[in-house]
Motif scaffolding. Structure first.
Motif, PDB file in Angstrom:
ATOM      1  N   VAL A 106       0.836  -1.198   0.000  1.00 32.33           N
ATOM      2  CA  VAL A 106       0.000   0.000   0.000  1.00 32.33           C
ATOM      3  C   VAL A 106       0.871   1.247   0.000  1.00 32.33           C
ATOM      4  O   VAL A 106       1.859   1.329   0.725  1.00 32.33           O
ATOM      5  CB  VAL A 106      -0.899   0.019   1.267  1.00 32.33           C
ATOM      6  N   ASP A 107       0.458   2.225  -0.799  1.00 31.36           N
ATOM      7  CA  ASP A 107       1.047   3.558  -0.747  1.00 31.36           C
ATOM      8  C   ASP A 107       0.350   4.266   0.413  1.00 31.36           C
ATOM      9  O   ASP A 107      -0.793   4.701   0.291  1.00 31.36           O
ATOM     10  CB  ASP A 107       0.807   4.283  -2.069  1.00 31.36           C
ATOM     11  N   TRP A 108       1.019   4.340   1.542  1.00 31.57           N
ATOM     12  CA  TRP A 108       0.439   4.803   2.811  1.00 31.57           C
ATOM     13  C   TRP A 108       1.034   6.145   3.198  1.00 31.57           C
ATOM     14  O   TRP A 108       2.253   6.320   3.138  1.00 31.57           O
ATOM     15  CB  TRP A 108       0.764   3.769   3.888  1.00 31.57           C
ATOM     16  N   GLN A 109       0.195   7.066   3.613  1.00 27.77           N
ATOM     17  CA  GLN A 109       0.700   8.350   4.112  1.00 27.77           C
ATOM     18  C   GLN A 109      -0.096   8.755   5.349  1.00 27.77           C
ATOM     19  O   GLN A 109      -1.208   9.245   5.261  1.00 27.77           O
ATOM     20  CB  GLN A 109       0.572   9.433   3.032  1.00 27.77           C
ATOM     21  N   LEU A 110       0.415   8.465   6.485  1.00 26.21           N
ATOM     22  CA  LEU A 110      -0.080   8.947   7.777  1.00 26.21           C
ATOM     23  C   LEU A 110       1.099   8.801   8.724  1.00 26.21           C
ATOM     24  O   LEU A 110       1.112   7.995   9.623  1.00 26.21           O
ATOM     25  CB  LEU A 110      -1.278   8.143   8.289  1.00 26.21           C
ATOM     26  N   ASP A 111       2.123   9.542   8.423  1.00 23.47           N
ATOM     27  CA  ASP A 111       3.351   9.364   9.178  1.00 23.47           C
ATOM     28  C   ASP A 111       4.047  10.693   9.399  1.00 23.47           C
ATOM     29  O   ASP A 111       5.256  10.791   9.338  1.00 23.47           O
ATOM     30  CB  ASP A 111       4.276   8.365   8.481  1.00 23.47           C
ATOM     31  N   TRP A 112       3.258  11.720   9.655  1.00 24.72           N
ATOM     32  CA  TRP A 112       3.857  13.008   9.947  1.00 24.72           C
ATOM     33  C   TRP A 112       4.233  13.048  11.406  1.00 24.72           C
ATOM     34  O   TRP A 112       3.393  12.709  12.247  1.00 24.72           O
ATOM     35  CB  TRP A 112       2.878  14.137   9.652  1.00 24.72           C
ATOM     36  N   PRO A 113       5.428  13.420  11.745  1.00 25.13           N
ATOM     37  CA  PRO A 113       6.566  13.633  10.846  1.00 25.13           C
ATOM     38  C   PRO A 113       7.059  12.311  10.254  1.00 25.13           C
ATOM     39  O   PRO A 113       6.567  11.256  10.624  1.00 25.13           O
ATOM     40  CB  PRO A 113       7.616  14.269  11.759  1.00 25.13           C
ATOM     41  N   ASP A 114       8.051  12.391   9.372  1.00 24.76           N
ATOM     42  CA  ASP A 114       8.509  11.203   8.653  1.00 24.76           C
ATOM     43  C   ASP A 114       8.826  10.019   9.550  1.00 24.76           C
ATOM     44  O   ASP A 114       8.564   8.878   9.189  1.00 24.76           O
ATOM     45  CB  ASP A 114       9.739  11.524   7.793  1.00 24.76           C
ATOM     46  N   ALA A 115       9.364  10.266  10.727  1.00 27.55           N
ATOM     47  CA  ALA A 115       9.739   9.183  11.639  1.00 27.55           C
ATOM     48  C   ALA A 115       8.557   8.685  12.463  1.00 27.55           C
ATOM     49  O   ALA A 115       8.713   7.816  13.303  1.00 27.55           O
ATOM     50  CB  ALA A 115      10.846   9.658  12.573  1.00 27.55           C
ATOM     51  N   GLY A 116       7.375   9.232  12.218  1.00 27.52           N
ATOM     52  CA  GLY A 116       6.221   8.888  13.026  1.00 27.52           C
ATOM     53  C   GLY A 116       6.053   9.920  14.126  1.00 27.52           C
ATOM     54  O   GLY A 116       6.762  10.925  14.157  1.00 27.52           O
TER      55      GLY A 116
ATOM     56  N   GLN B 103       4.849   5.130   9.582  1.00 24.77           N
ATOM     57  CA  GLN B 103       4.866   4.563   8.240  1.00 24.77           C
ATOM     58  C   GLN B 103       4.281   3.148   8.244  1.00 24.77           C
ATOM     59  O   GLN B 103       4.524   2.369   9.160  1.00 24.77           O
ATOM     60  CB  GLN B 103       6.296   4.539   7.692  1.00 24.77           C
ATOM     61  N   ARG B 104       3.526   2.859   7.229  1.00 23.64           N
ATOM     62  CA  ARG B 104       2.973   1.517   6.984  1.00 23.64           C
ATOM     63  C   ARG B 104       3.161   1.216   5.496  1.00 23.64           C
ATOM     64  O   ARG B 104       3.265   2.138   4.688  1.00 23.64           O
ATOM     65  CB  ARG B 104       1.475   1.468   7.298  1.00 23.64           C
ATOM     66  N   SER B 105       3.113  -0.059   5.132  1.00 23.04           N
ATOM     67  CA  SER B 105       3.247  -0.367   3.711  1.00 23.04           C
ATOM     68  C   SER B 105       2.589  -1.675   3.288  1.00 23.04           C
ATOM     69  O   SER B 105       2.511  -1.947   2.100  1.00 23.04           O
ATOM     70  CB  SER B 105       4.721  -0.383   3.299  1.00 23.04           C
ATOM     71  N   THR B 106       2.117  -2.488   4.222  1.00 25.23           N
ATOM     72  CA  THR B 106       1.558  -3.789   3.852  1.00 25.23           C
ATOM     73  C   THR B 106       0.144  -3.957   4.417  1.00 25.23           C
ATOM     74  O   THR B 106      -0.272  -3.225   5.309  1.00 25.23           O
ATOM     75  CB  THR B 106       2.423  -4.947   4.407  1.00 25.23           C
ATOM     76  N   ARG B 107      -0.536  -4.950   3.909  1.00 21.65           N
ATOM     77  CA  ARG B 107      -1.880  -5.267   4.410  1.00 21.65           C
ATOM     78  C   ARG B 107      -1.856  -5.583   5.905  1.00 21.65           C
ATOM     79  O   ARG B 107      -2.725  -5.156   6.658  1.00 21.65           O
ATOM     80  CB  ARG B 107      -2.456  -6.443   3.622  1.00 21.65           C
ATOM     81  N   ALA B 108      -0.846  -6.312   6.357  1.00 17.56           N
ATOM     82  CA  ALA B 108      -0.722  -6.617   7.792  1.00 17.56           C
ATOM     83  C   ALA B 108      -0.539  -5.335   8.604  1.00 17.56           C
ATOM     84  O   ALA B 108      -1.099  -5.191   9.692  1.00 17.56           O
ATOM     85  CB  ALA B 108       0.437  -7.576   8.034  1.00 17.56           C
TER      86      ALA B 108
END
Length: 162
Positions: free
Chosen positions: A36-46, A55-60
């Motif tokens: 998944v193209d995920w964007q809910l990670d402000w700031p970049d490091a969480g 940051q997330r990137s997979t279904r799990a």
């Protein structure tokens, strides 16, 4: 009648909102692509104060996100409204407002948000969240009480039309 990208996106997003209102993290994740193209990670490091902002990137990862989101709020003291769903081909945007109470602090917050989805081949491939993260972080700020996840999940967004 054959489906169009608009009807596919609207149907998947509507189902996502239904599963979100039912607090079903694993069933929500079923609607997402494996990557998944995920964007809910402000700031970049969480965000250290808010465990689900990272940051997330997979279904799990998606299931984990919605599980954490629900677990760190007080059951029955949350919800939200959807003001508009806009669809253009495979892209959909949901505009609304989230109302929650943070379990660790007892603080209530209201945050406006926009969710940007892209739906391809019947699954969500892009999920970008634009929200008032500062308000969320302030409500989640440390107190002497620690967060305790629970299997009882709160509604993070409410069902469409509520």
């Amino acid at each position: 009648m054959t489906s169009t990208p608009d009807s596919d996106a609207r149907a998947v997003v509507t189902e996502f909102l239904h599963r979100l209102a039912q607090a079903e993290p694993n069933r929500i994740a079923e609607l997402f692509a494996e990557n998944v193209d995920w964007q809910l990670d402000w700031p970049d490091a969480g965000h250290p104060a808010v465990p689900w902002i990272r940051q997330r990137s997979t279904r799990a990862d998606v299931a984990d996100h919605f599980r954490a989101l629900h677990d760190f709020h007080v059951p029955g003291q949350g919800g939200g409204t959807i003001t508009k769903i806009l669809v253009d081909g495979p892209d959909a945007v949901v505009l609304g407002e989230i109302n929650q109470t943070v379990r660790a602090t007892g603080k209530k917050y209201t945050a406006r948000c926009a969710l940007h989805f892209t739906v391809e081949s019947g699954v969500i491939t892009r999920y970008h969240v634009y929200e008032d993260s500062l308000t969320v972080a302030q409500a989640f700020a440390e107190t002497s009480q620690r967060a305790t996840p629970s299997d009882n999940a709160a509604n993070a967004f409410g069902a469409p039309g509520r």
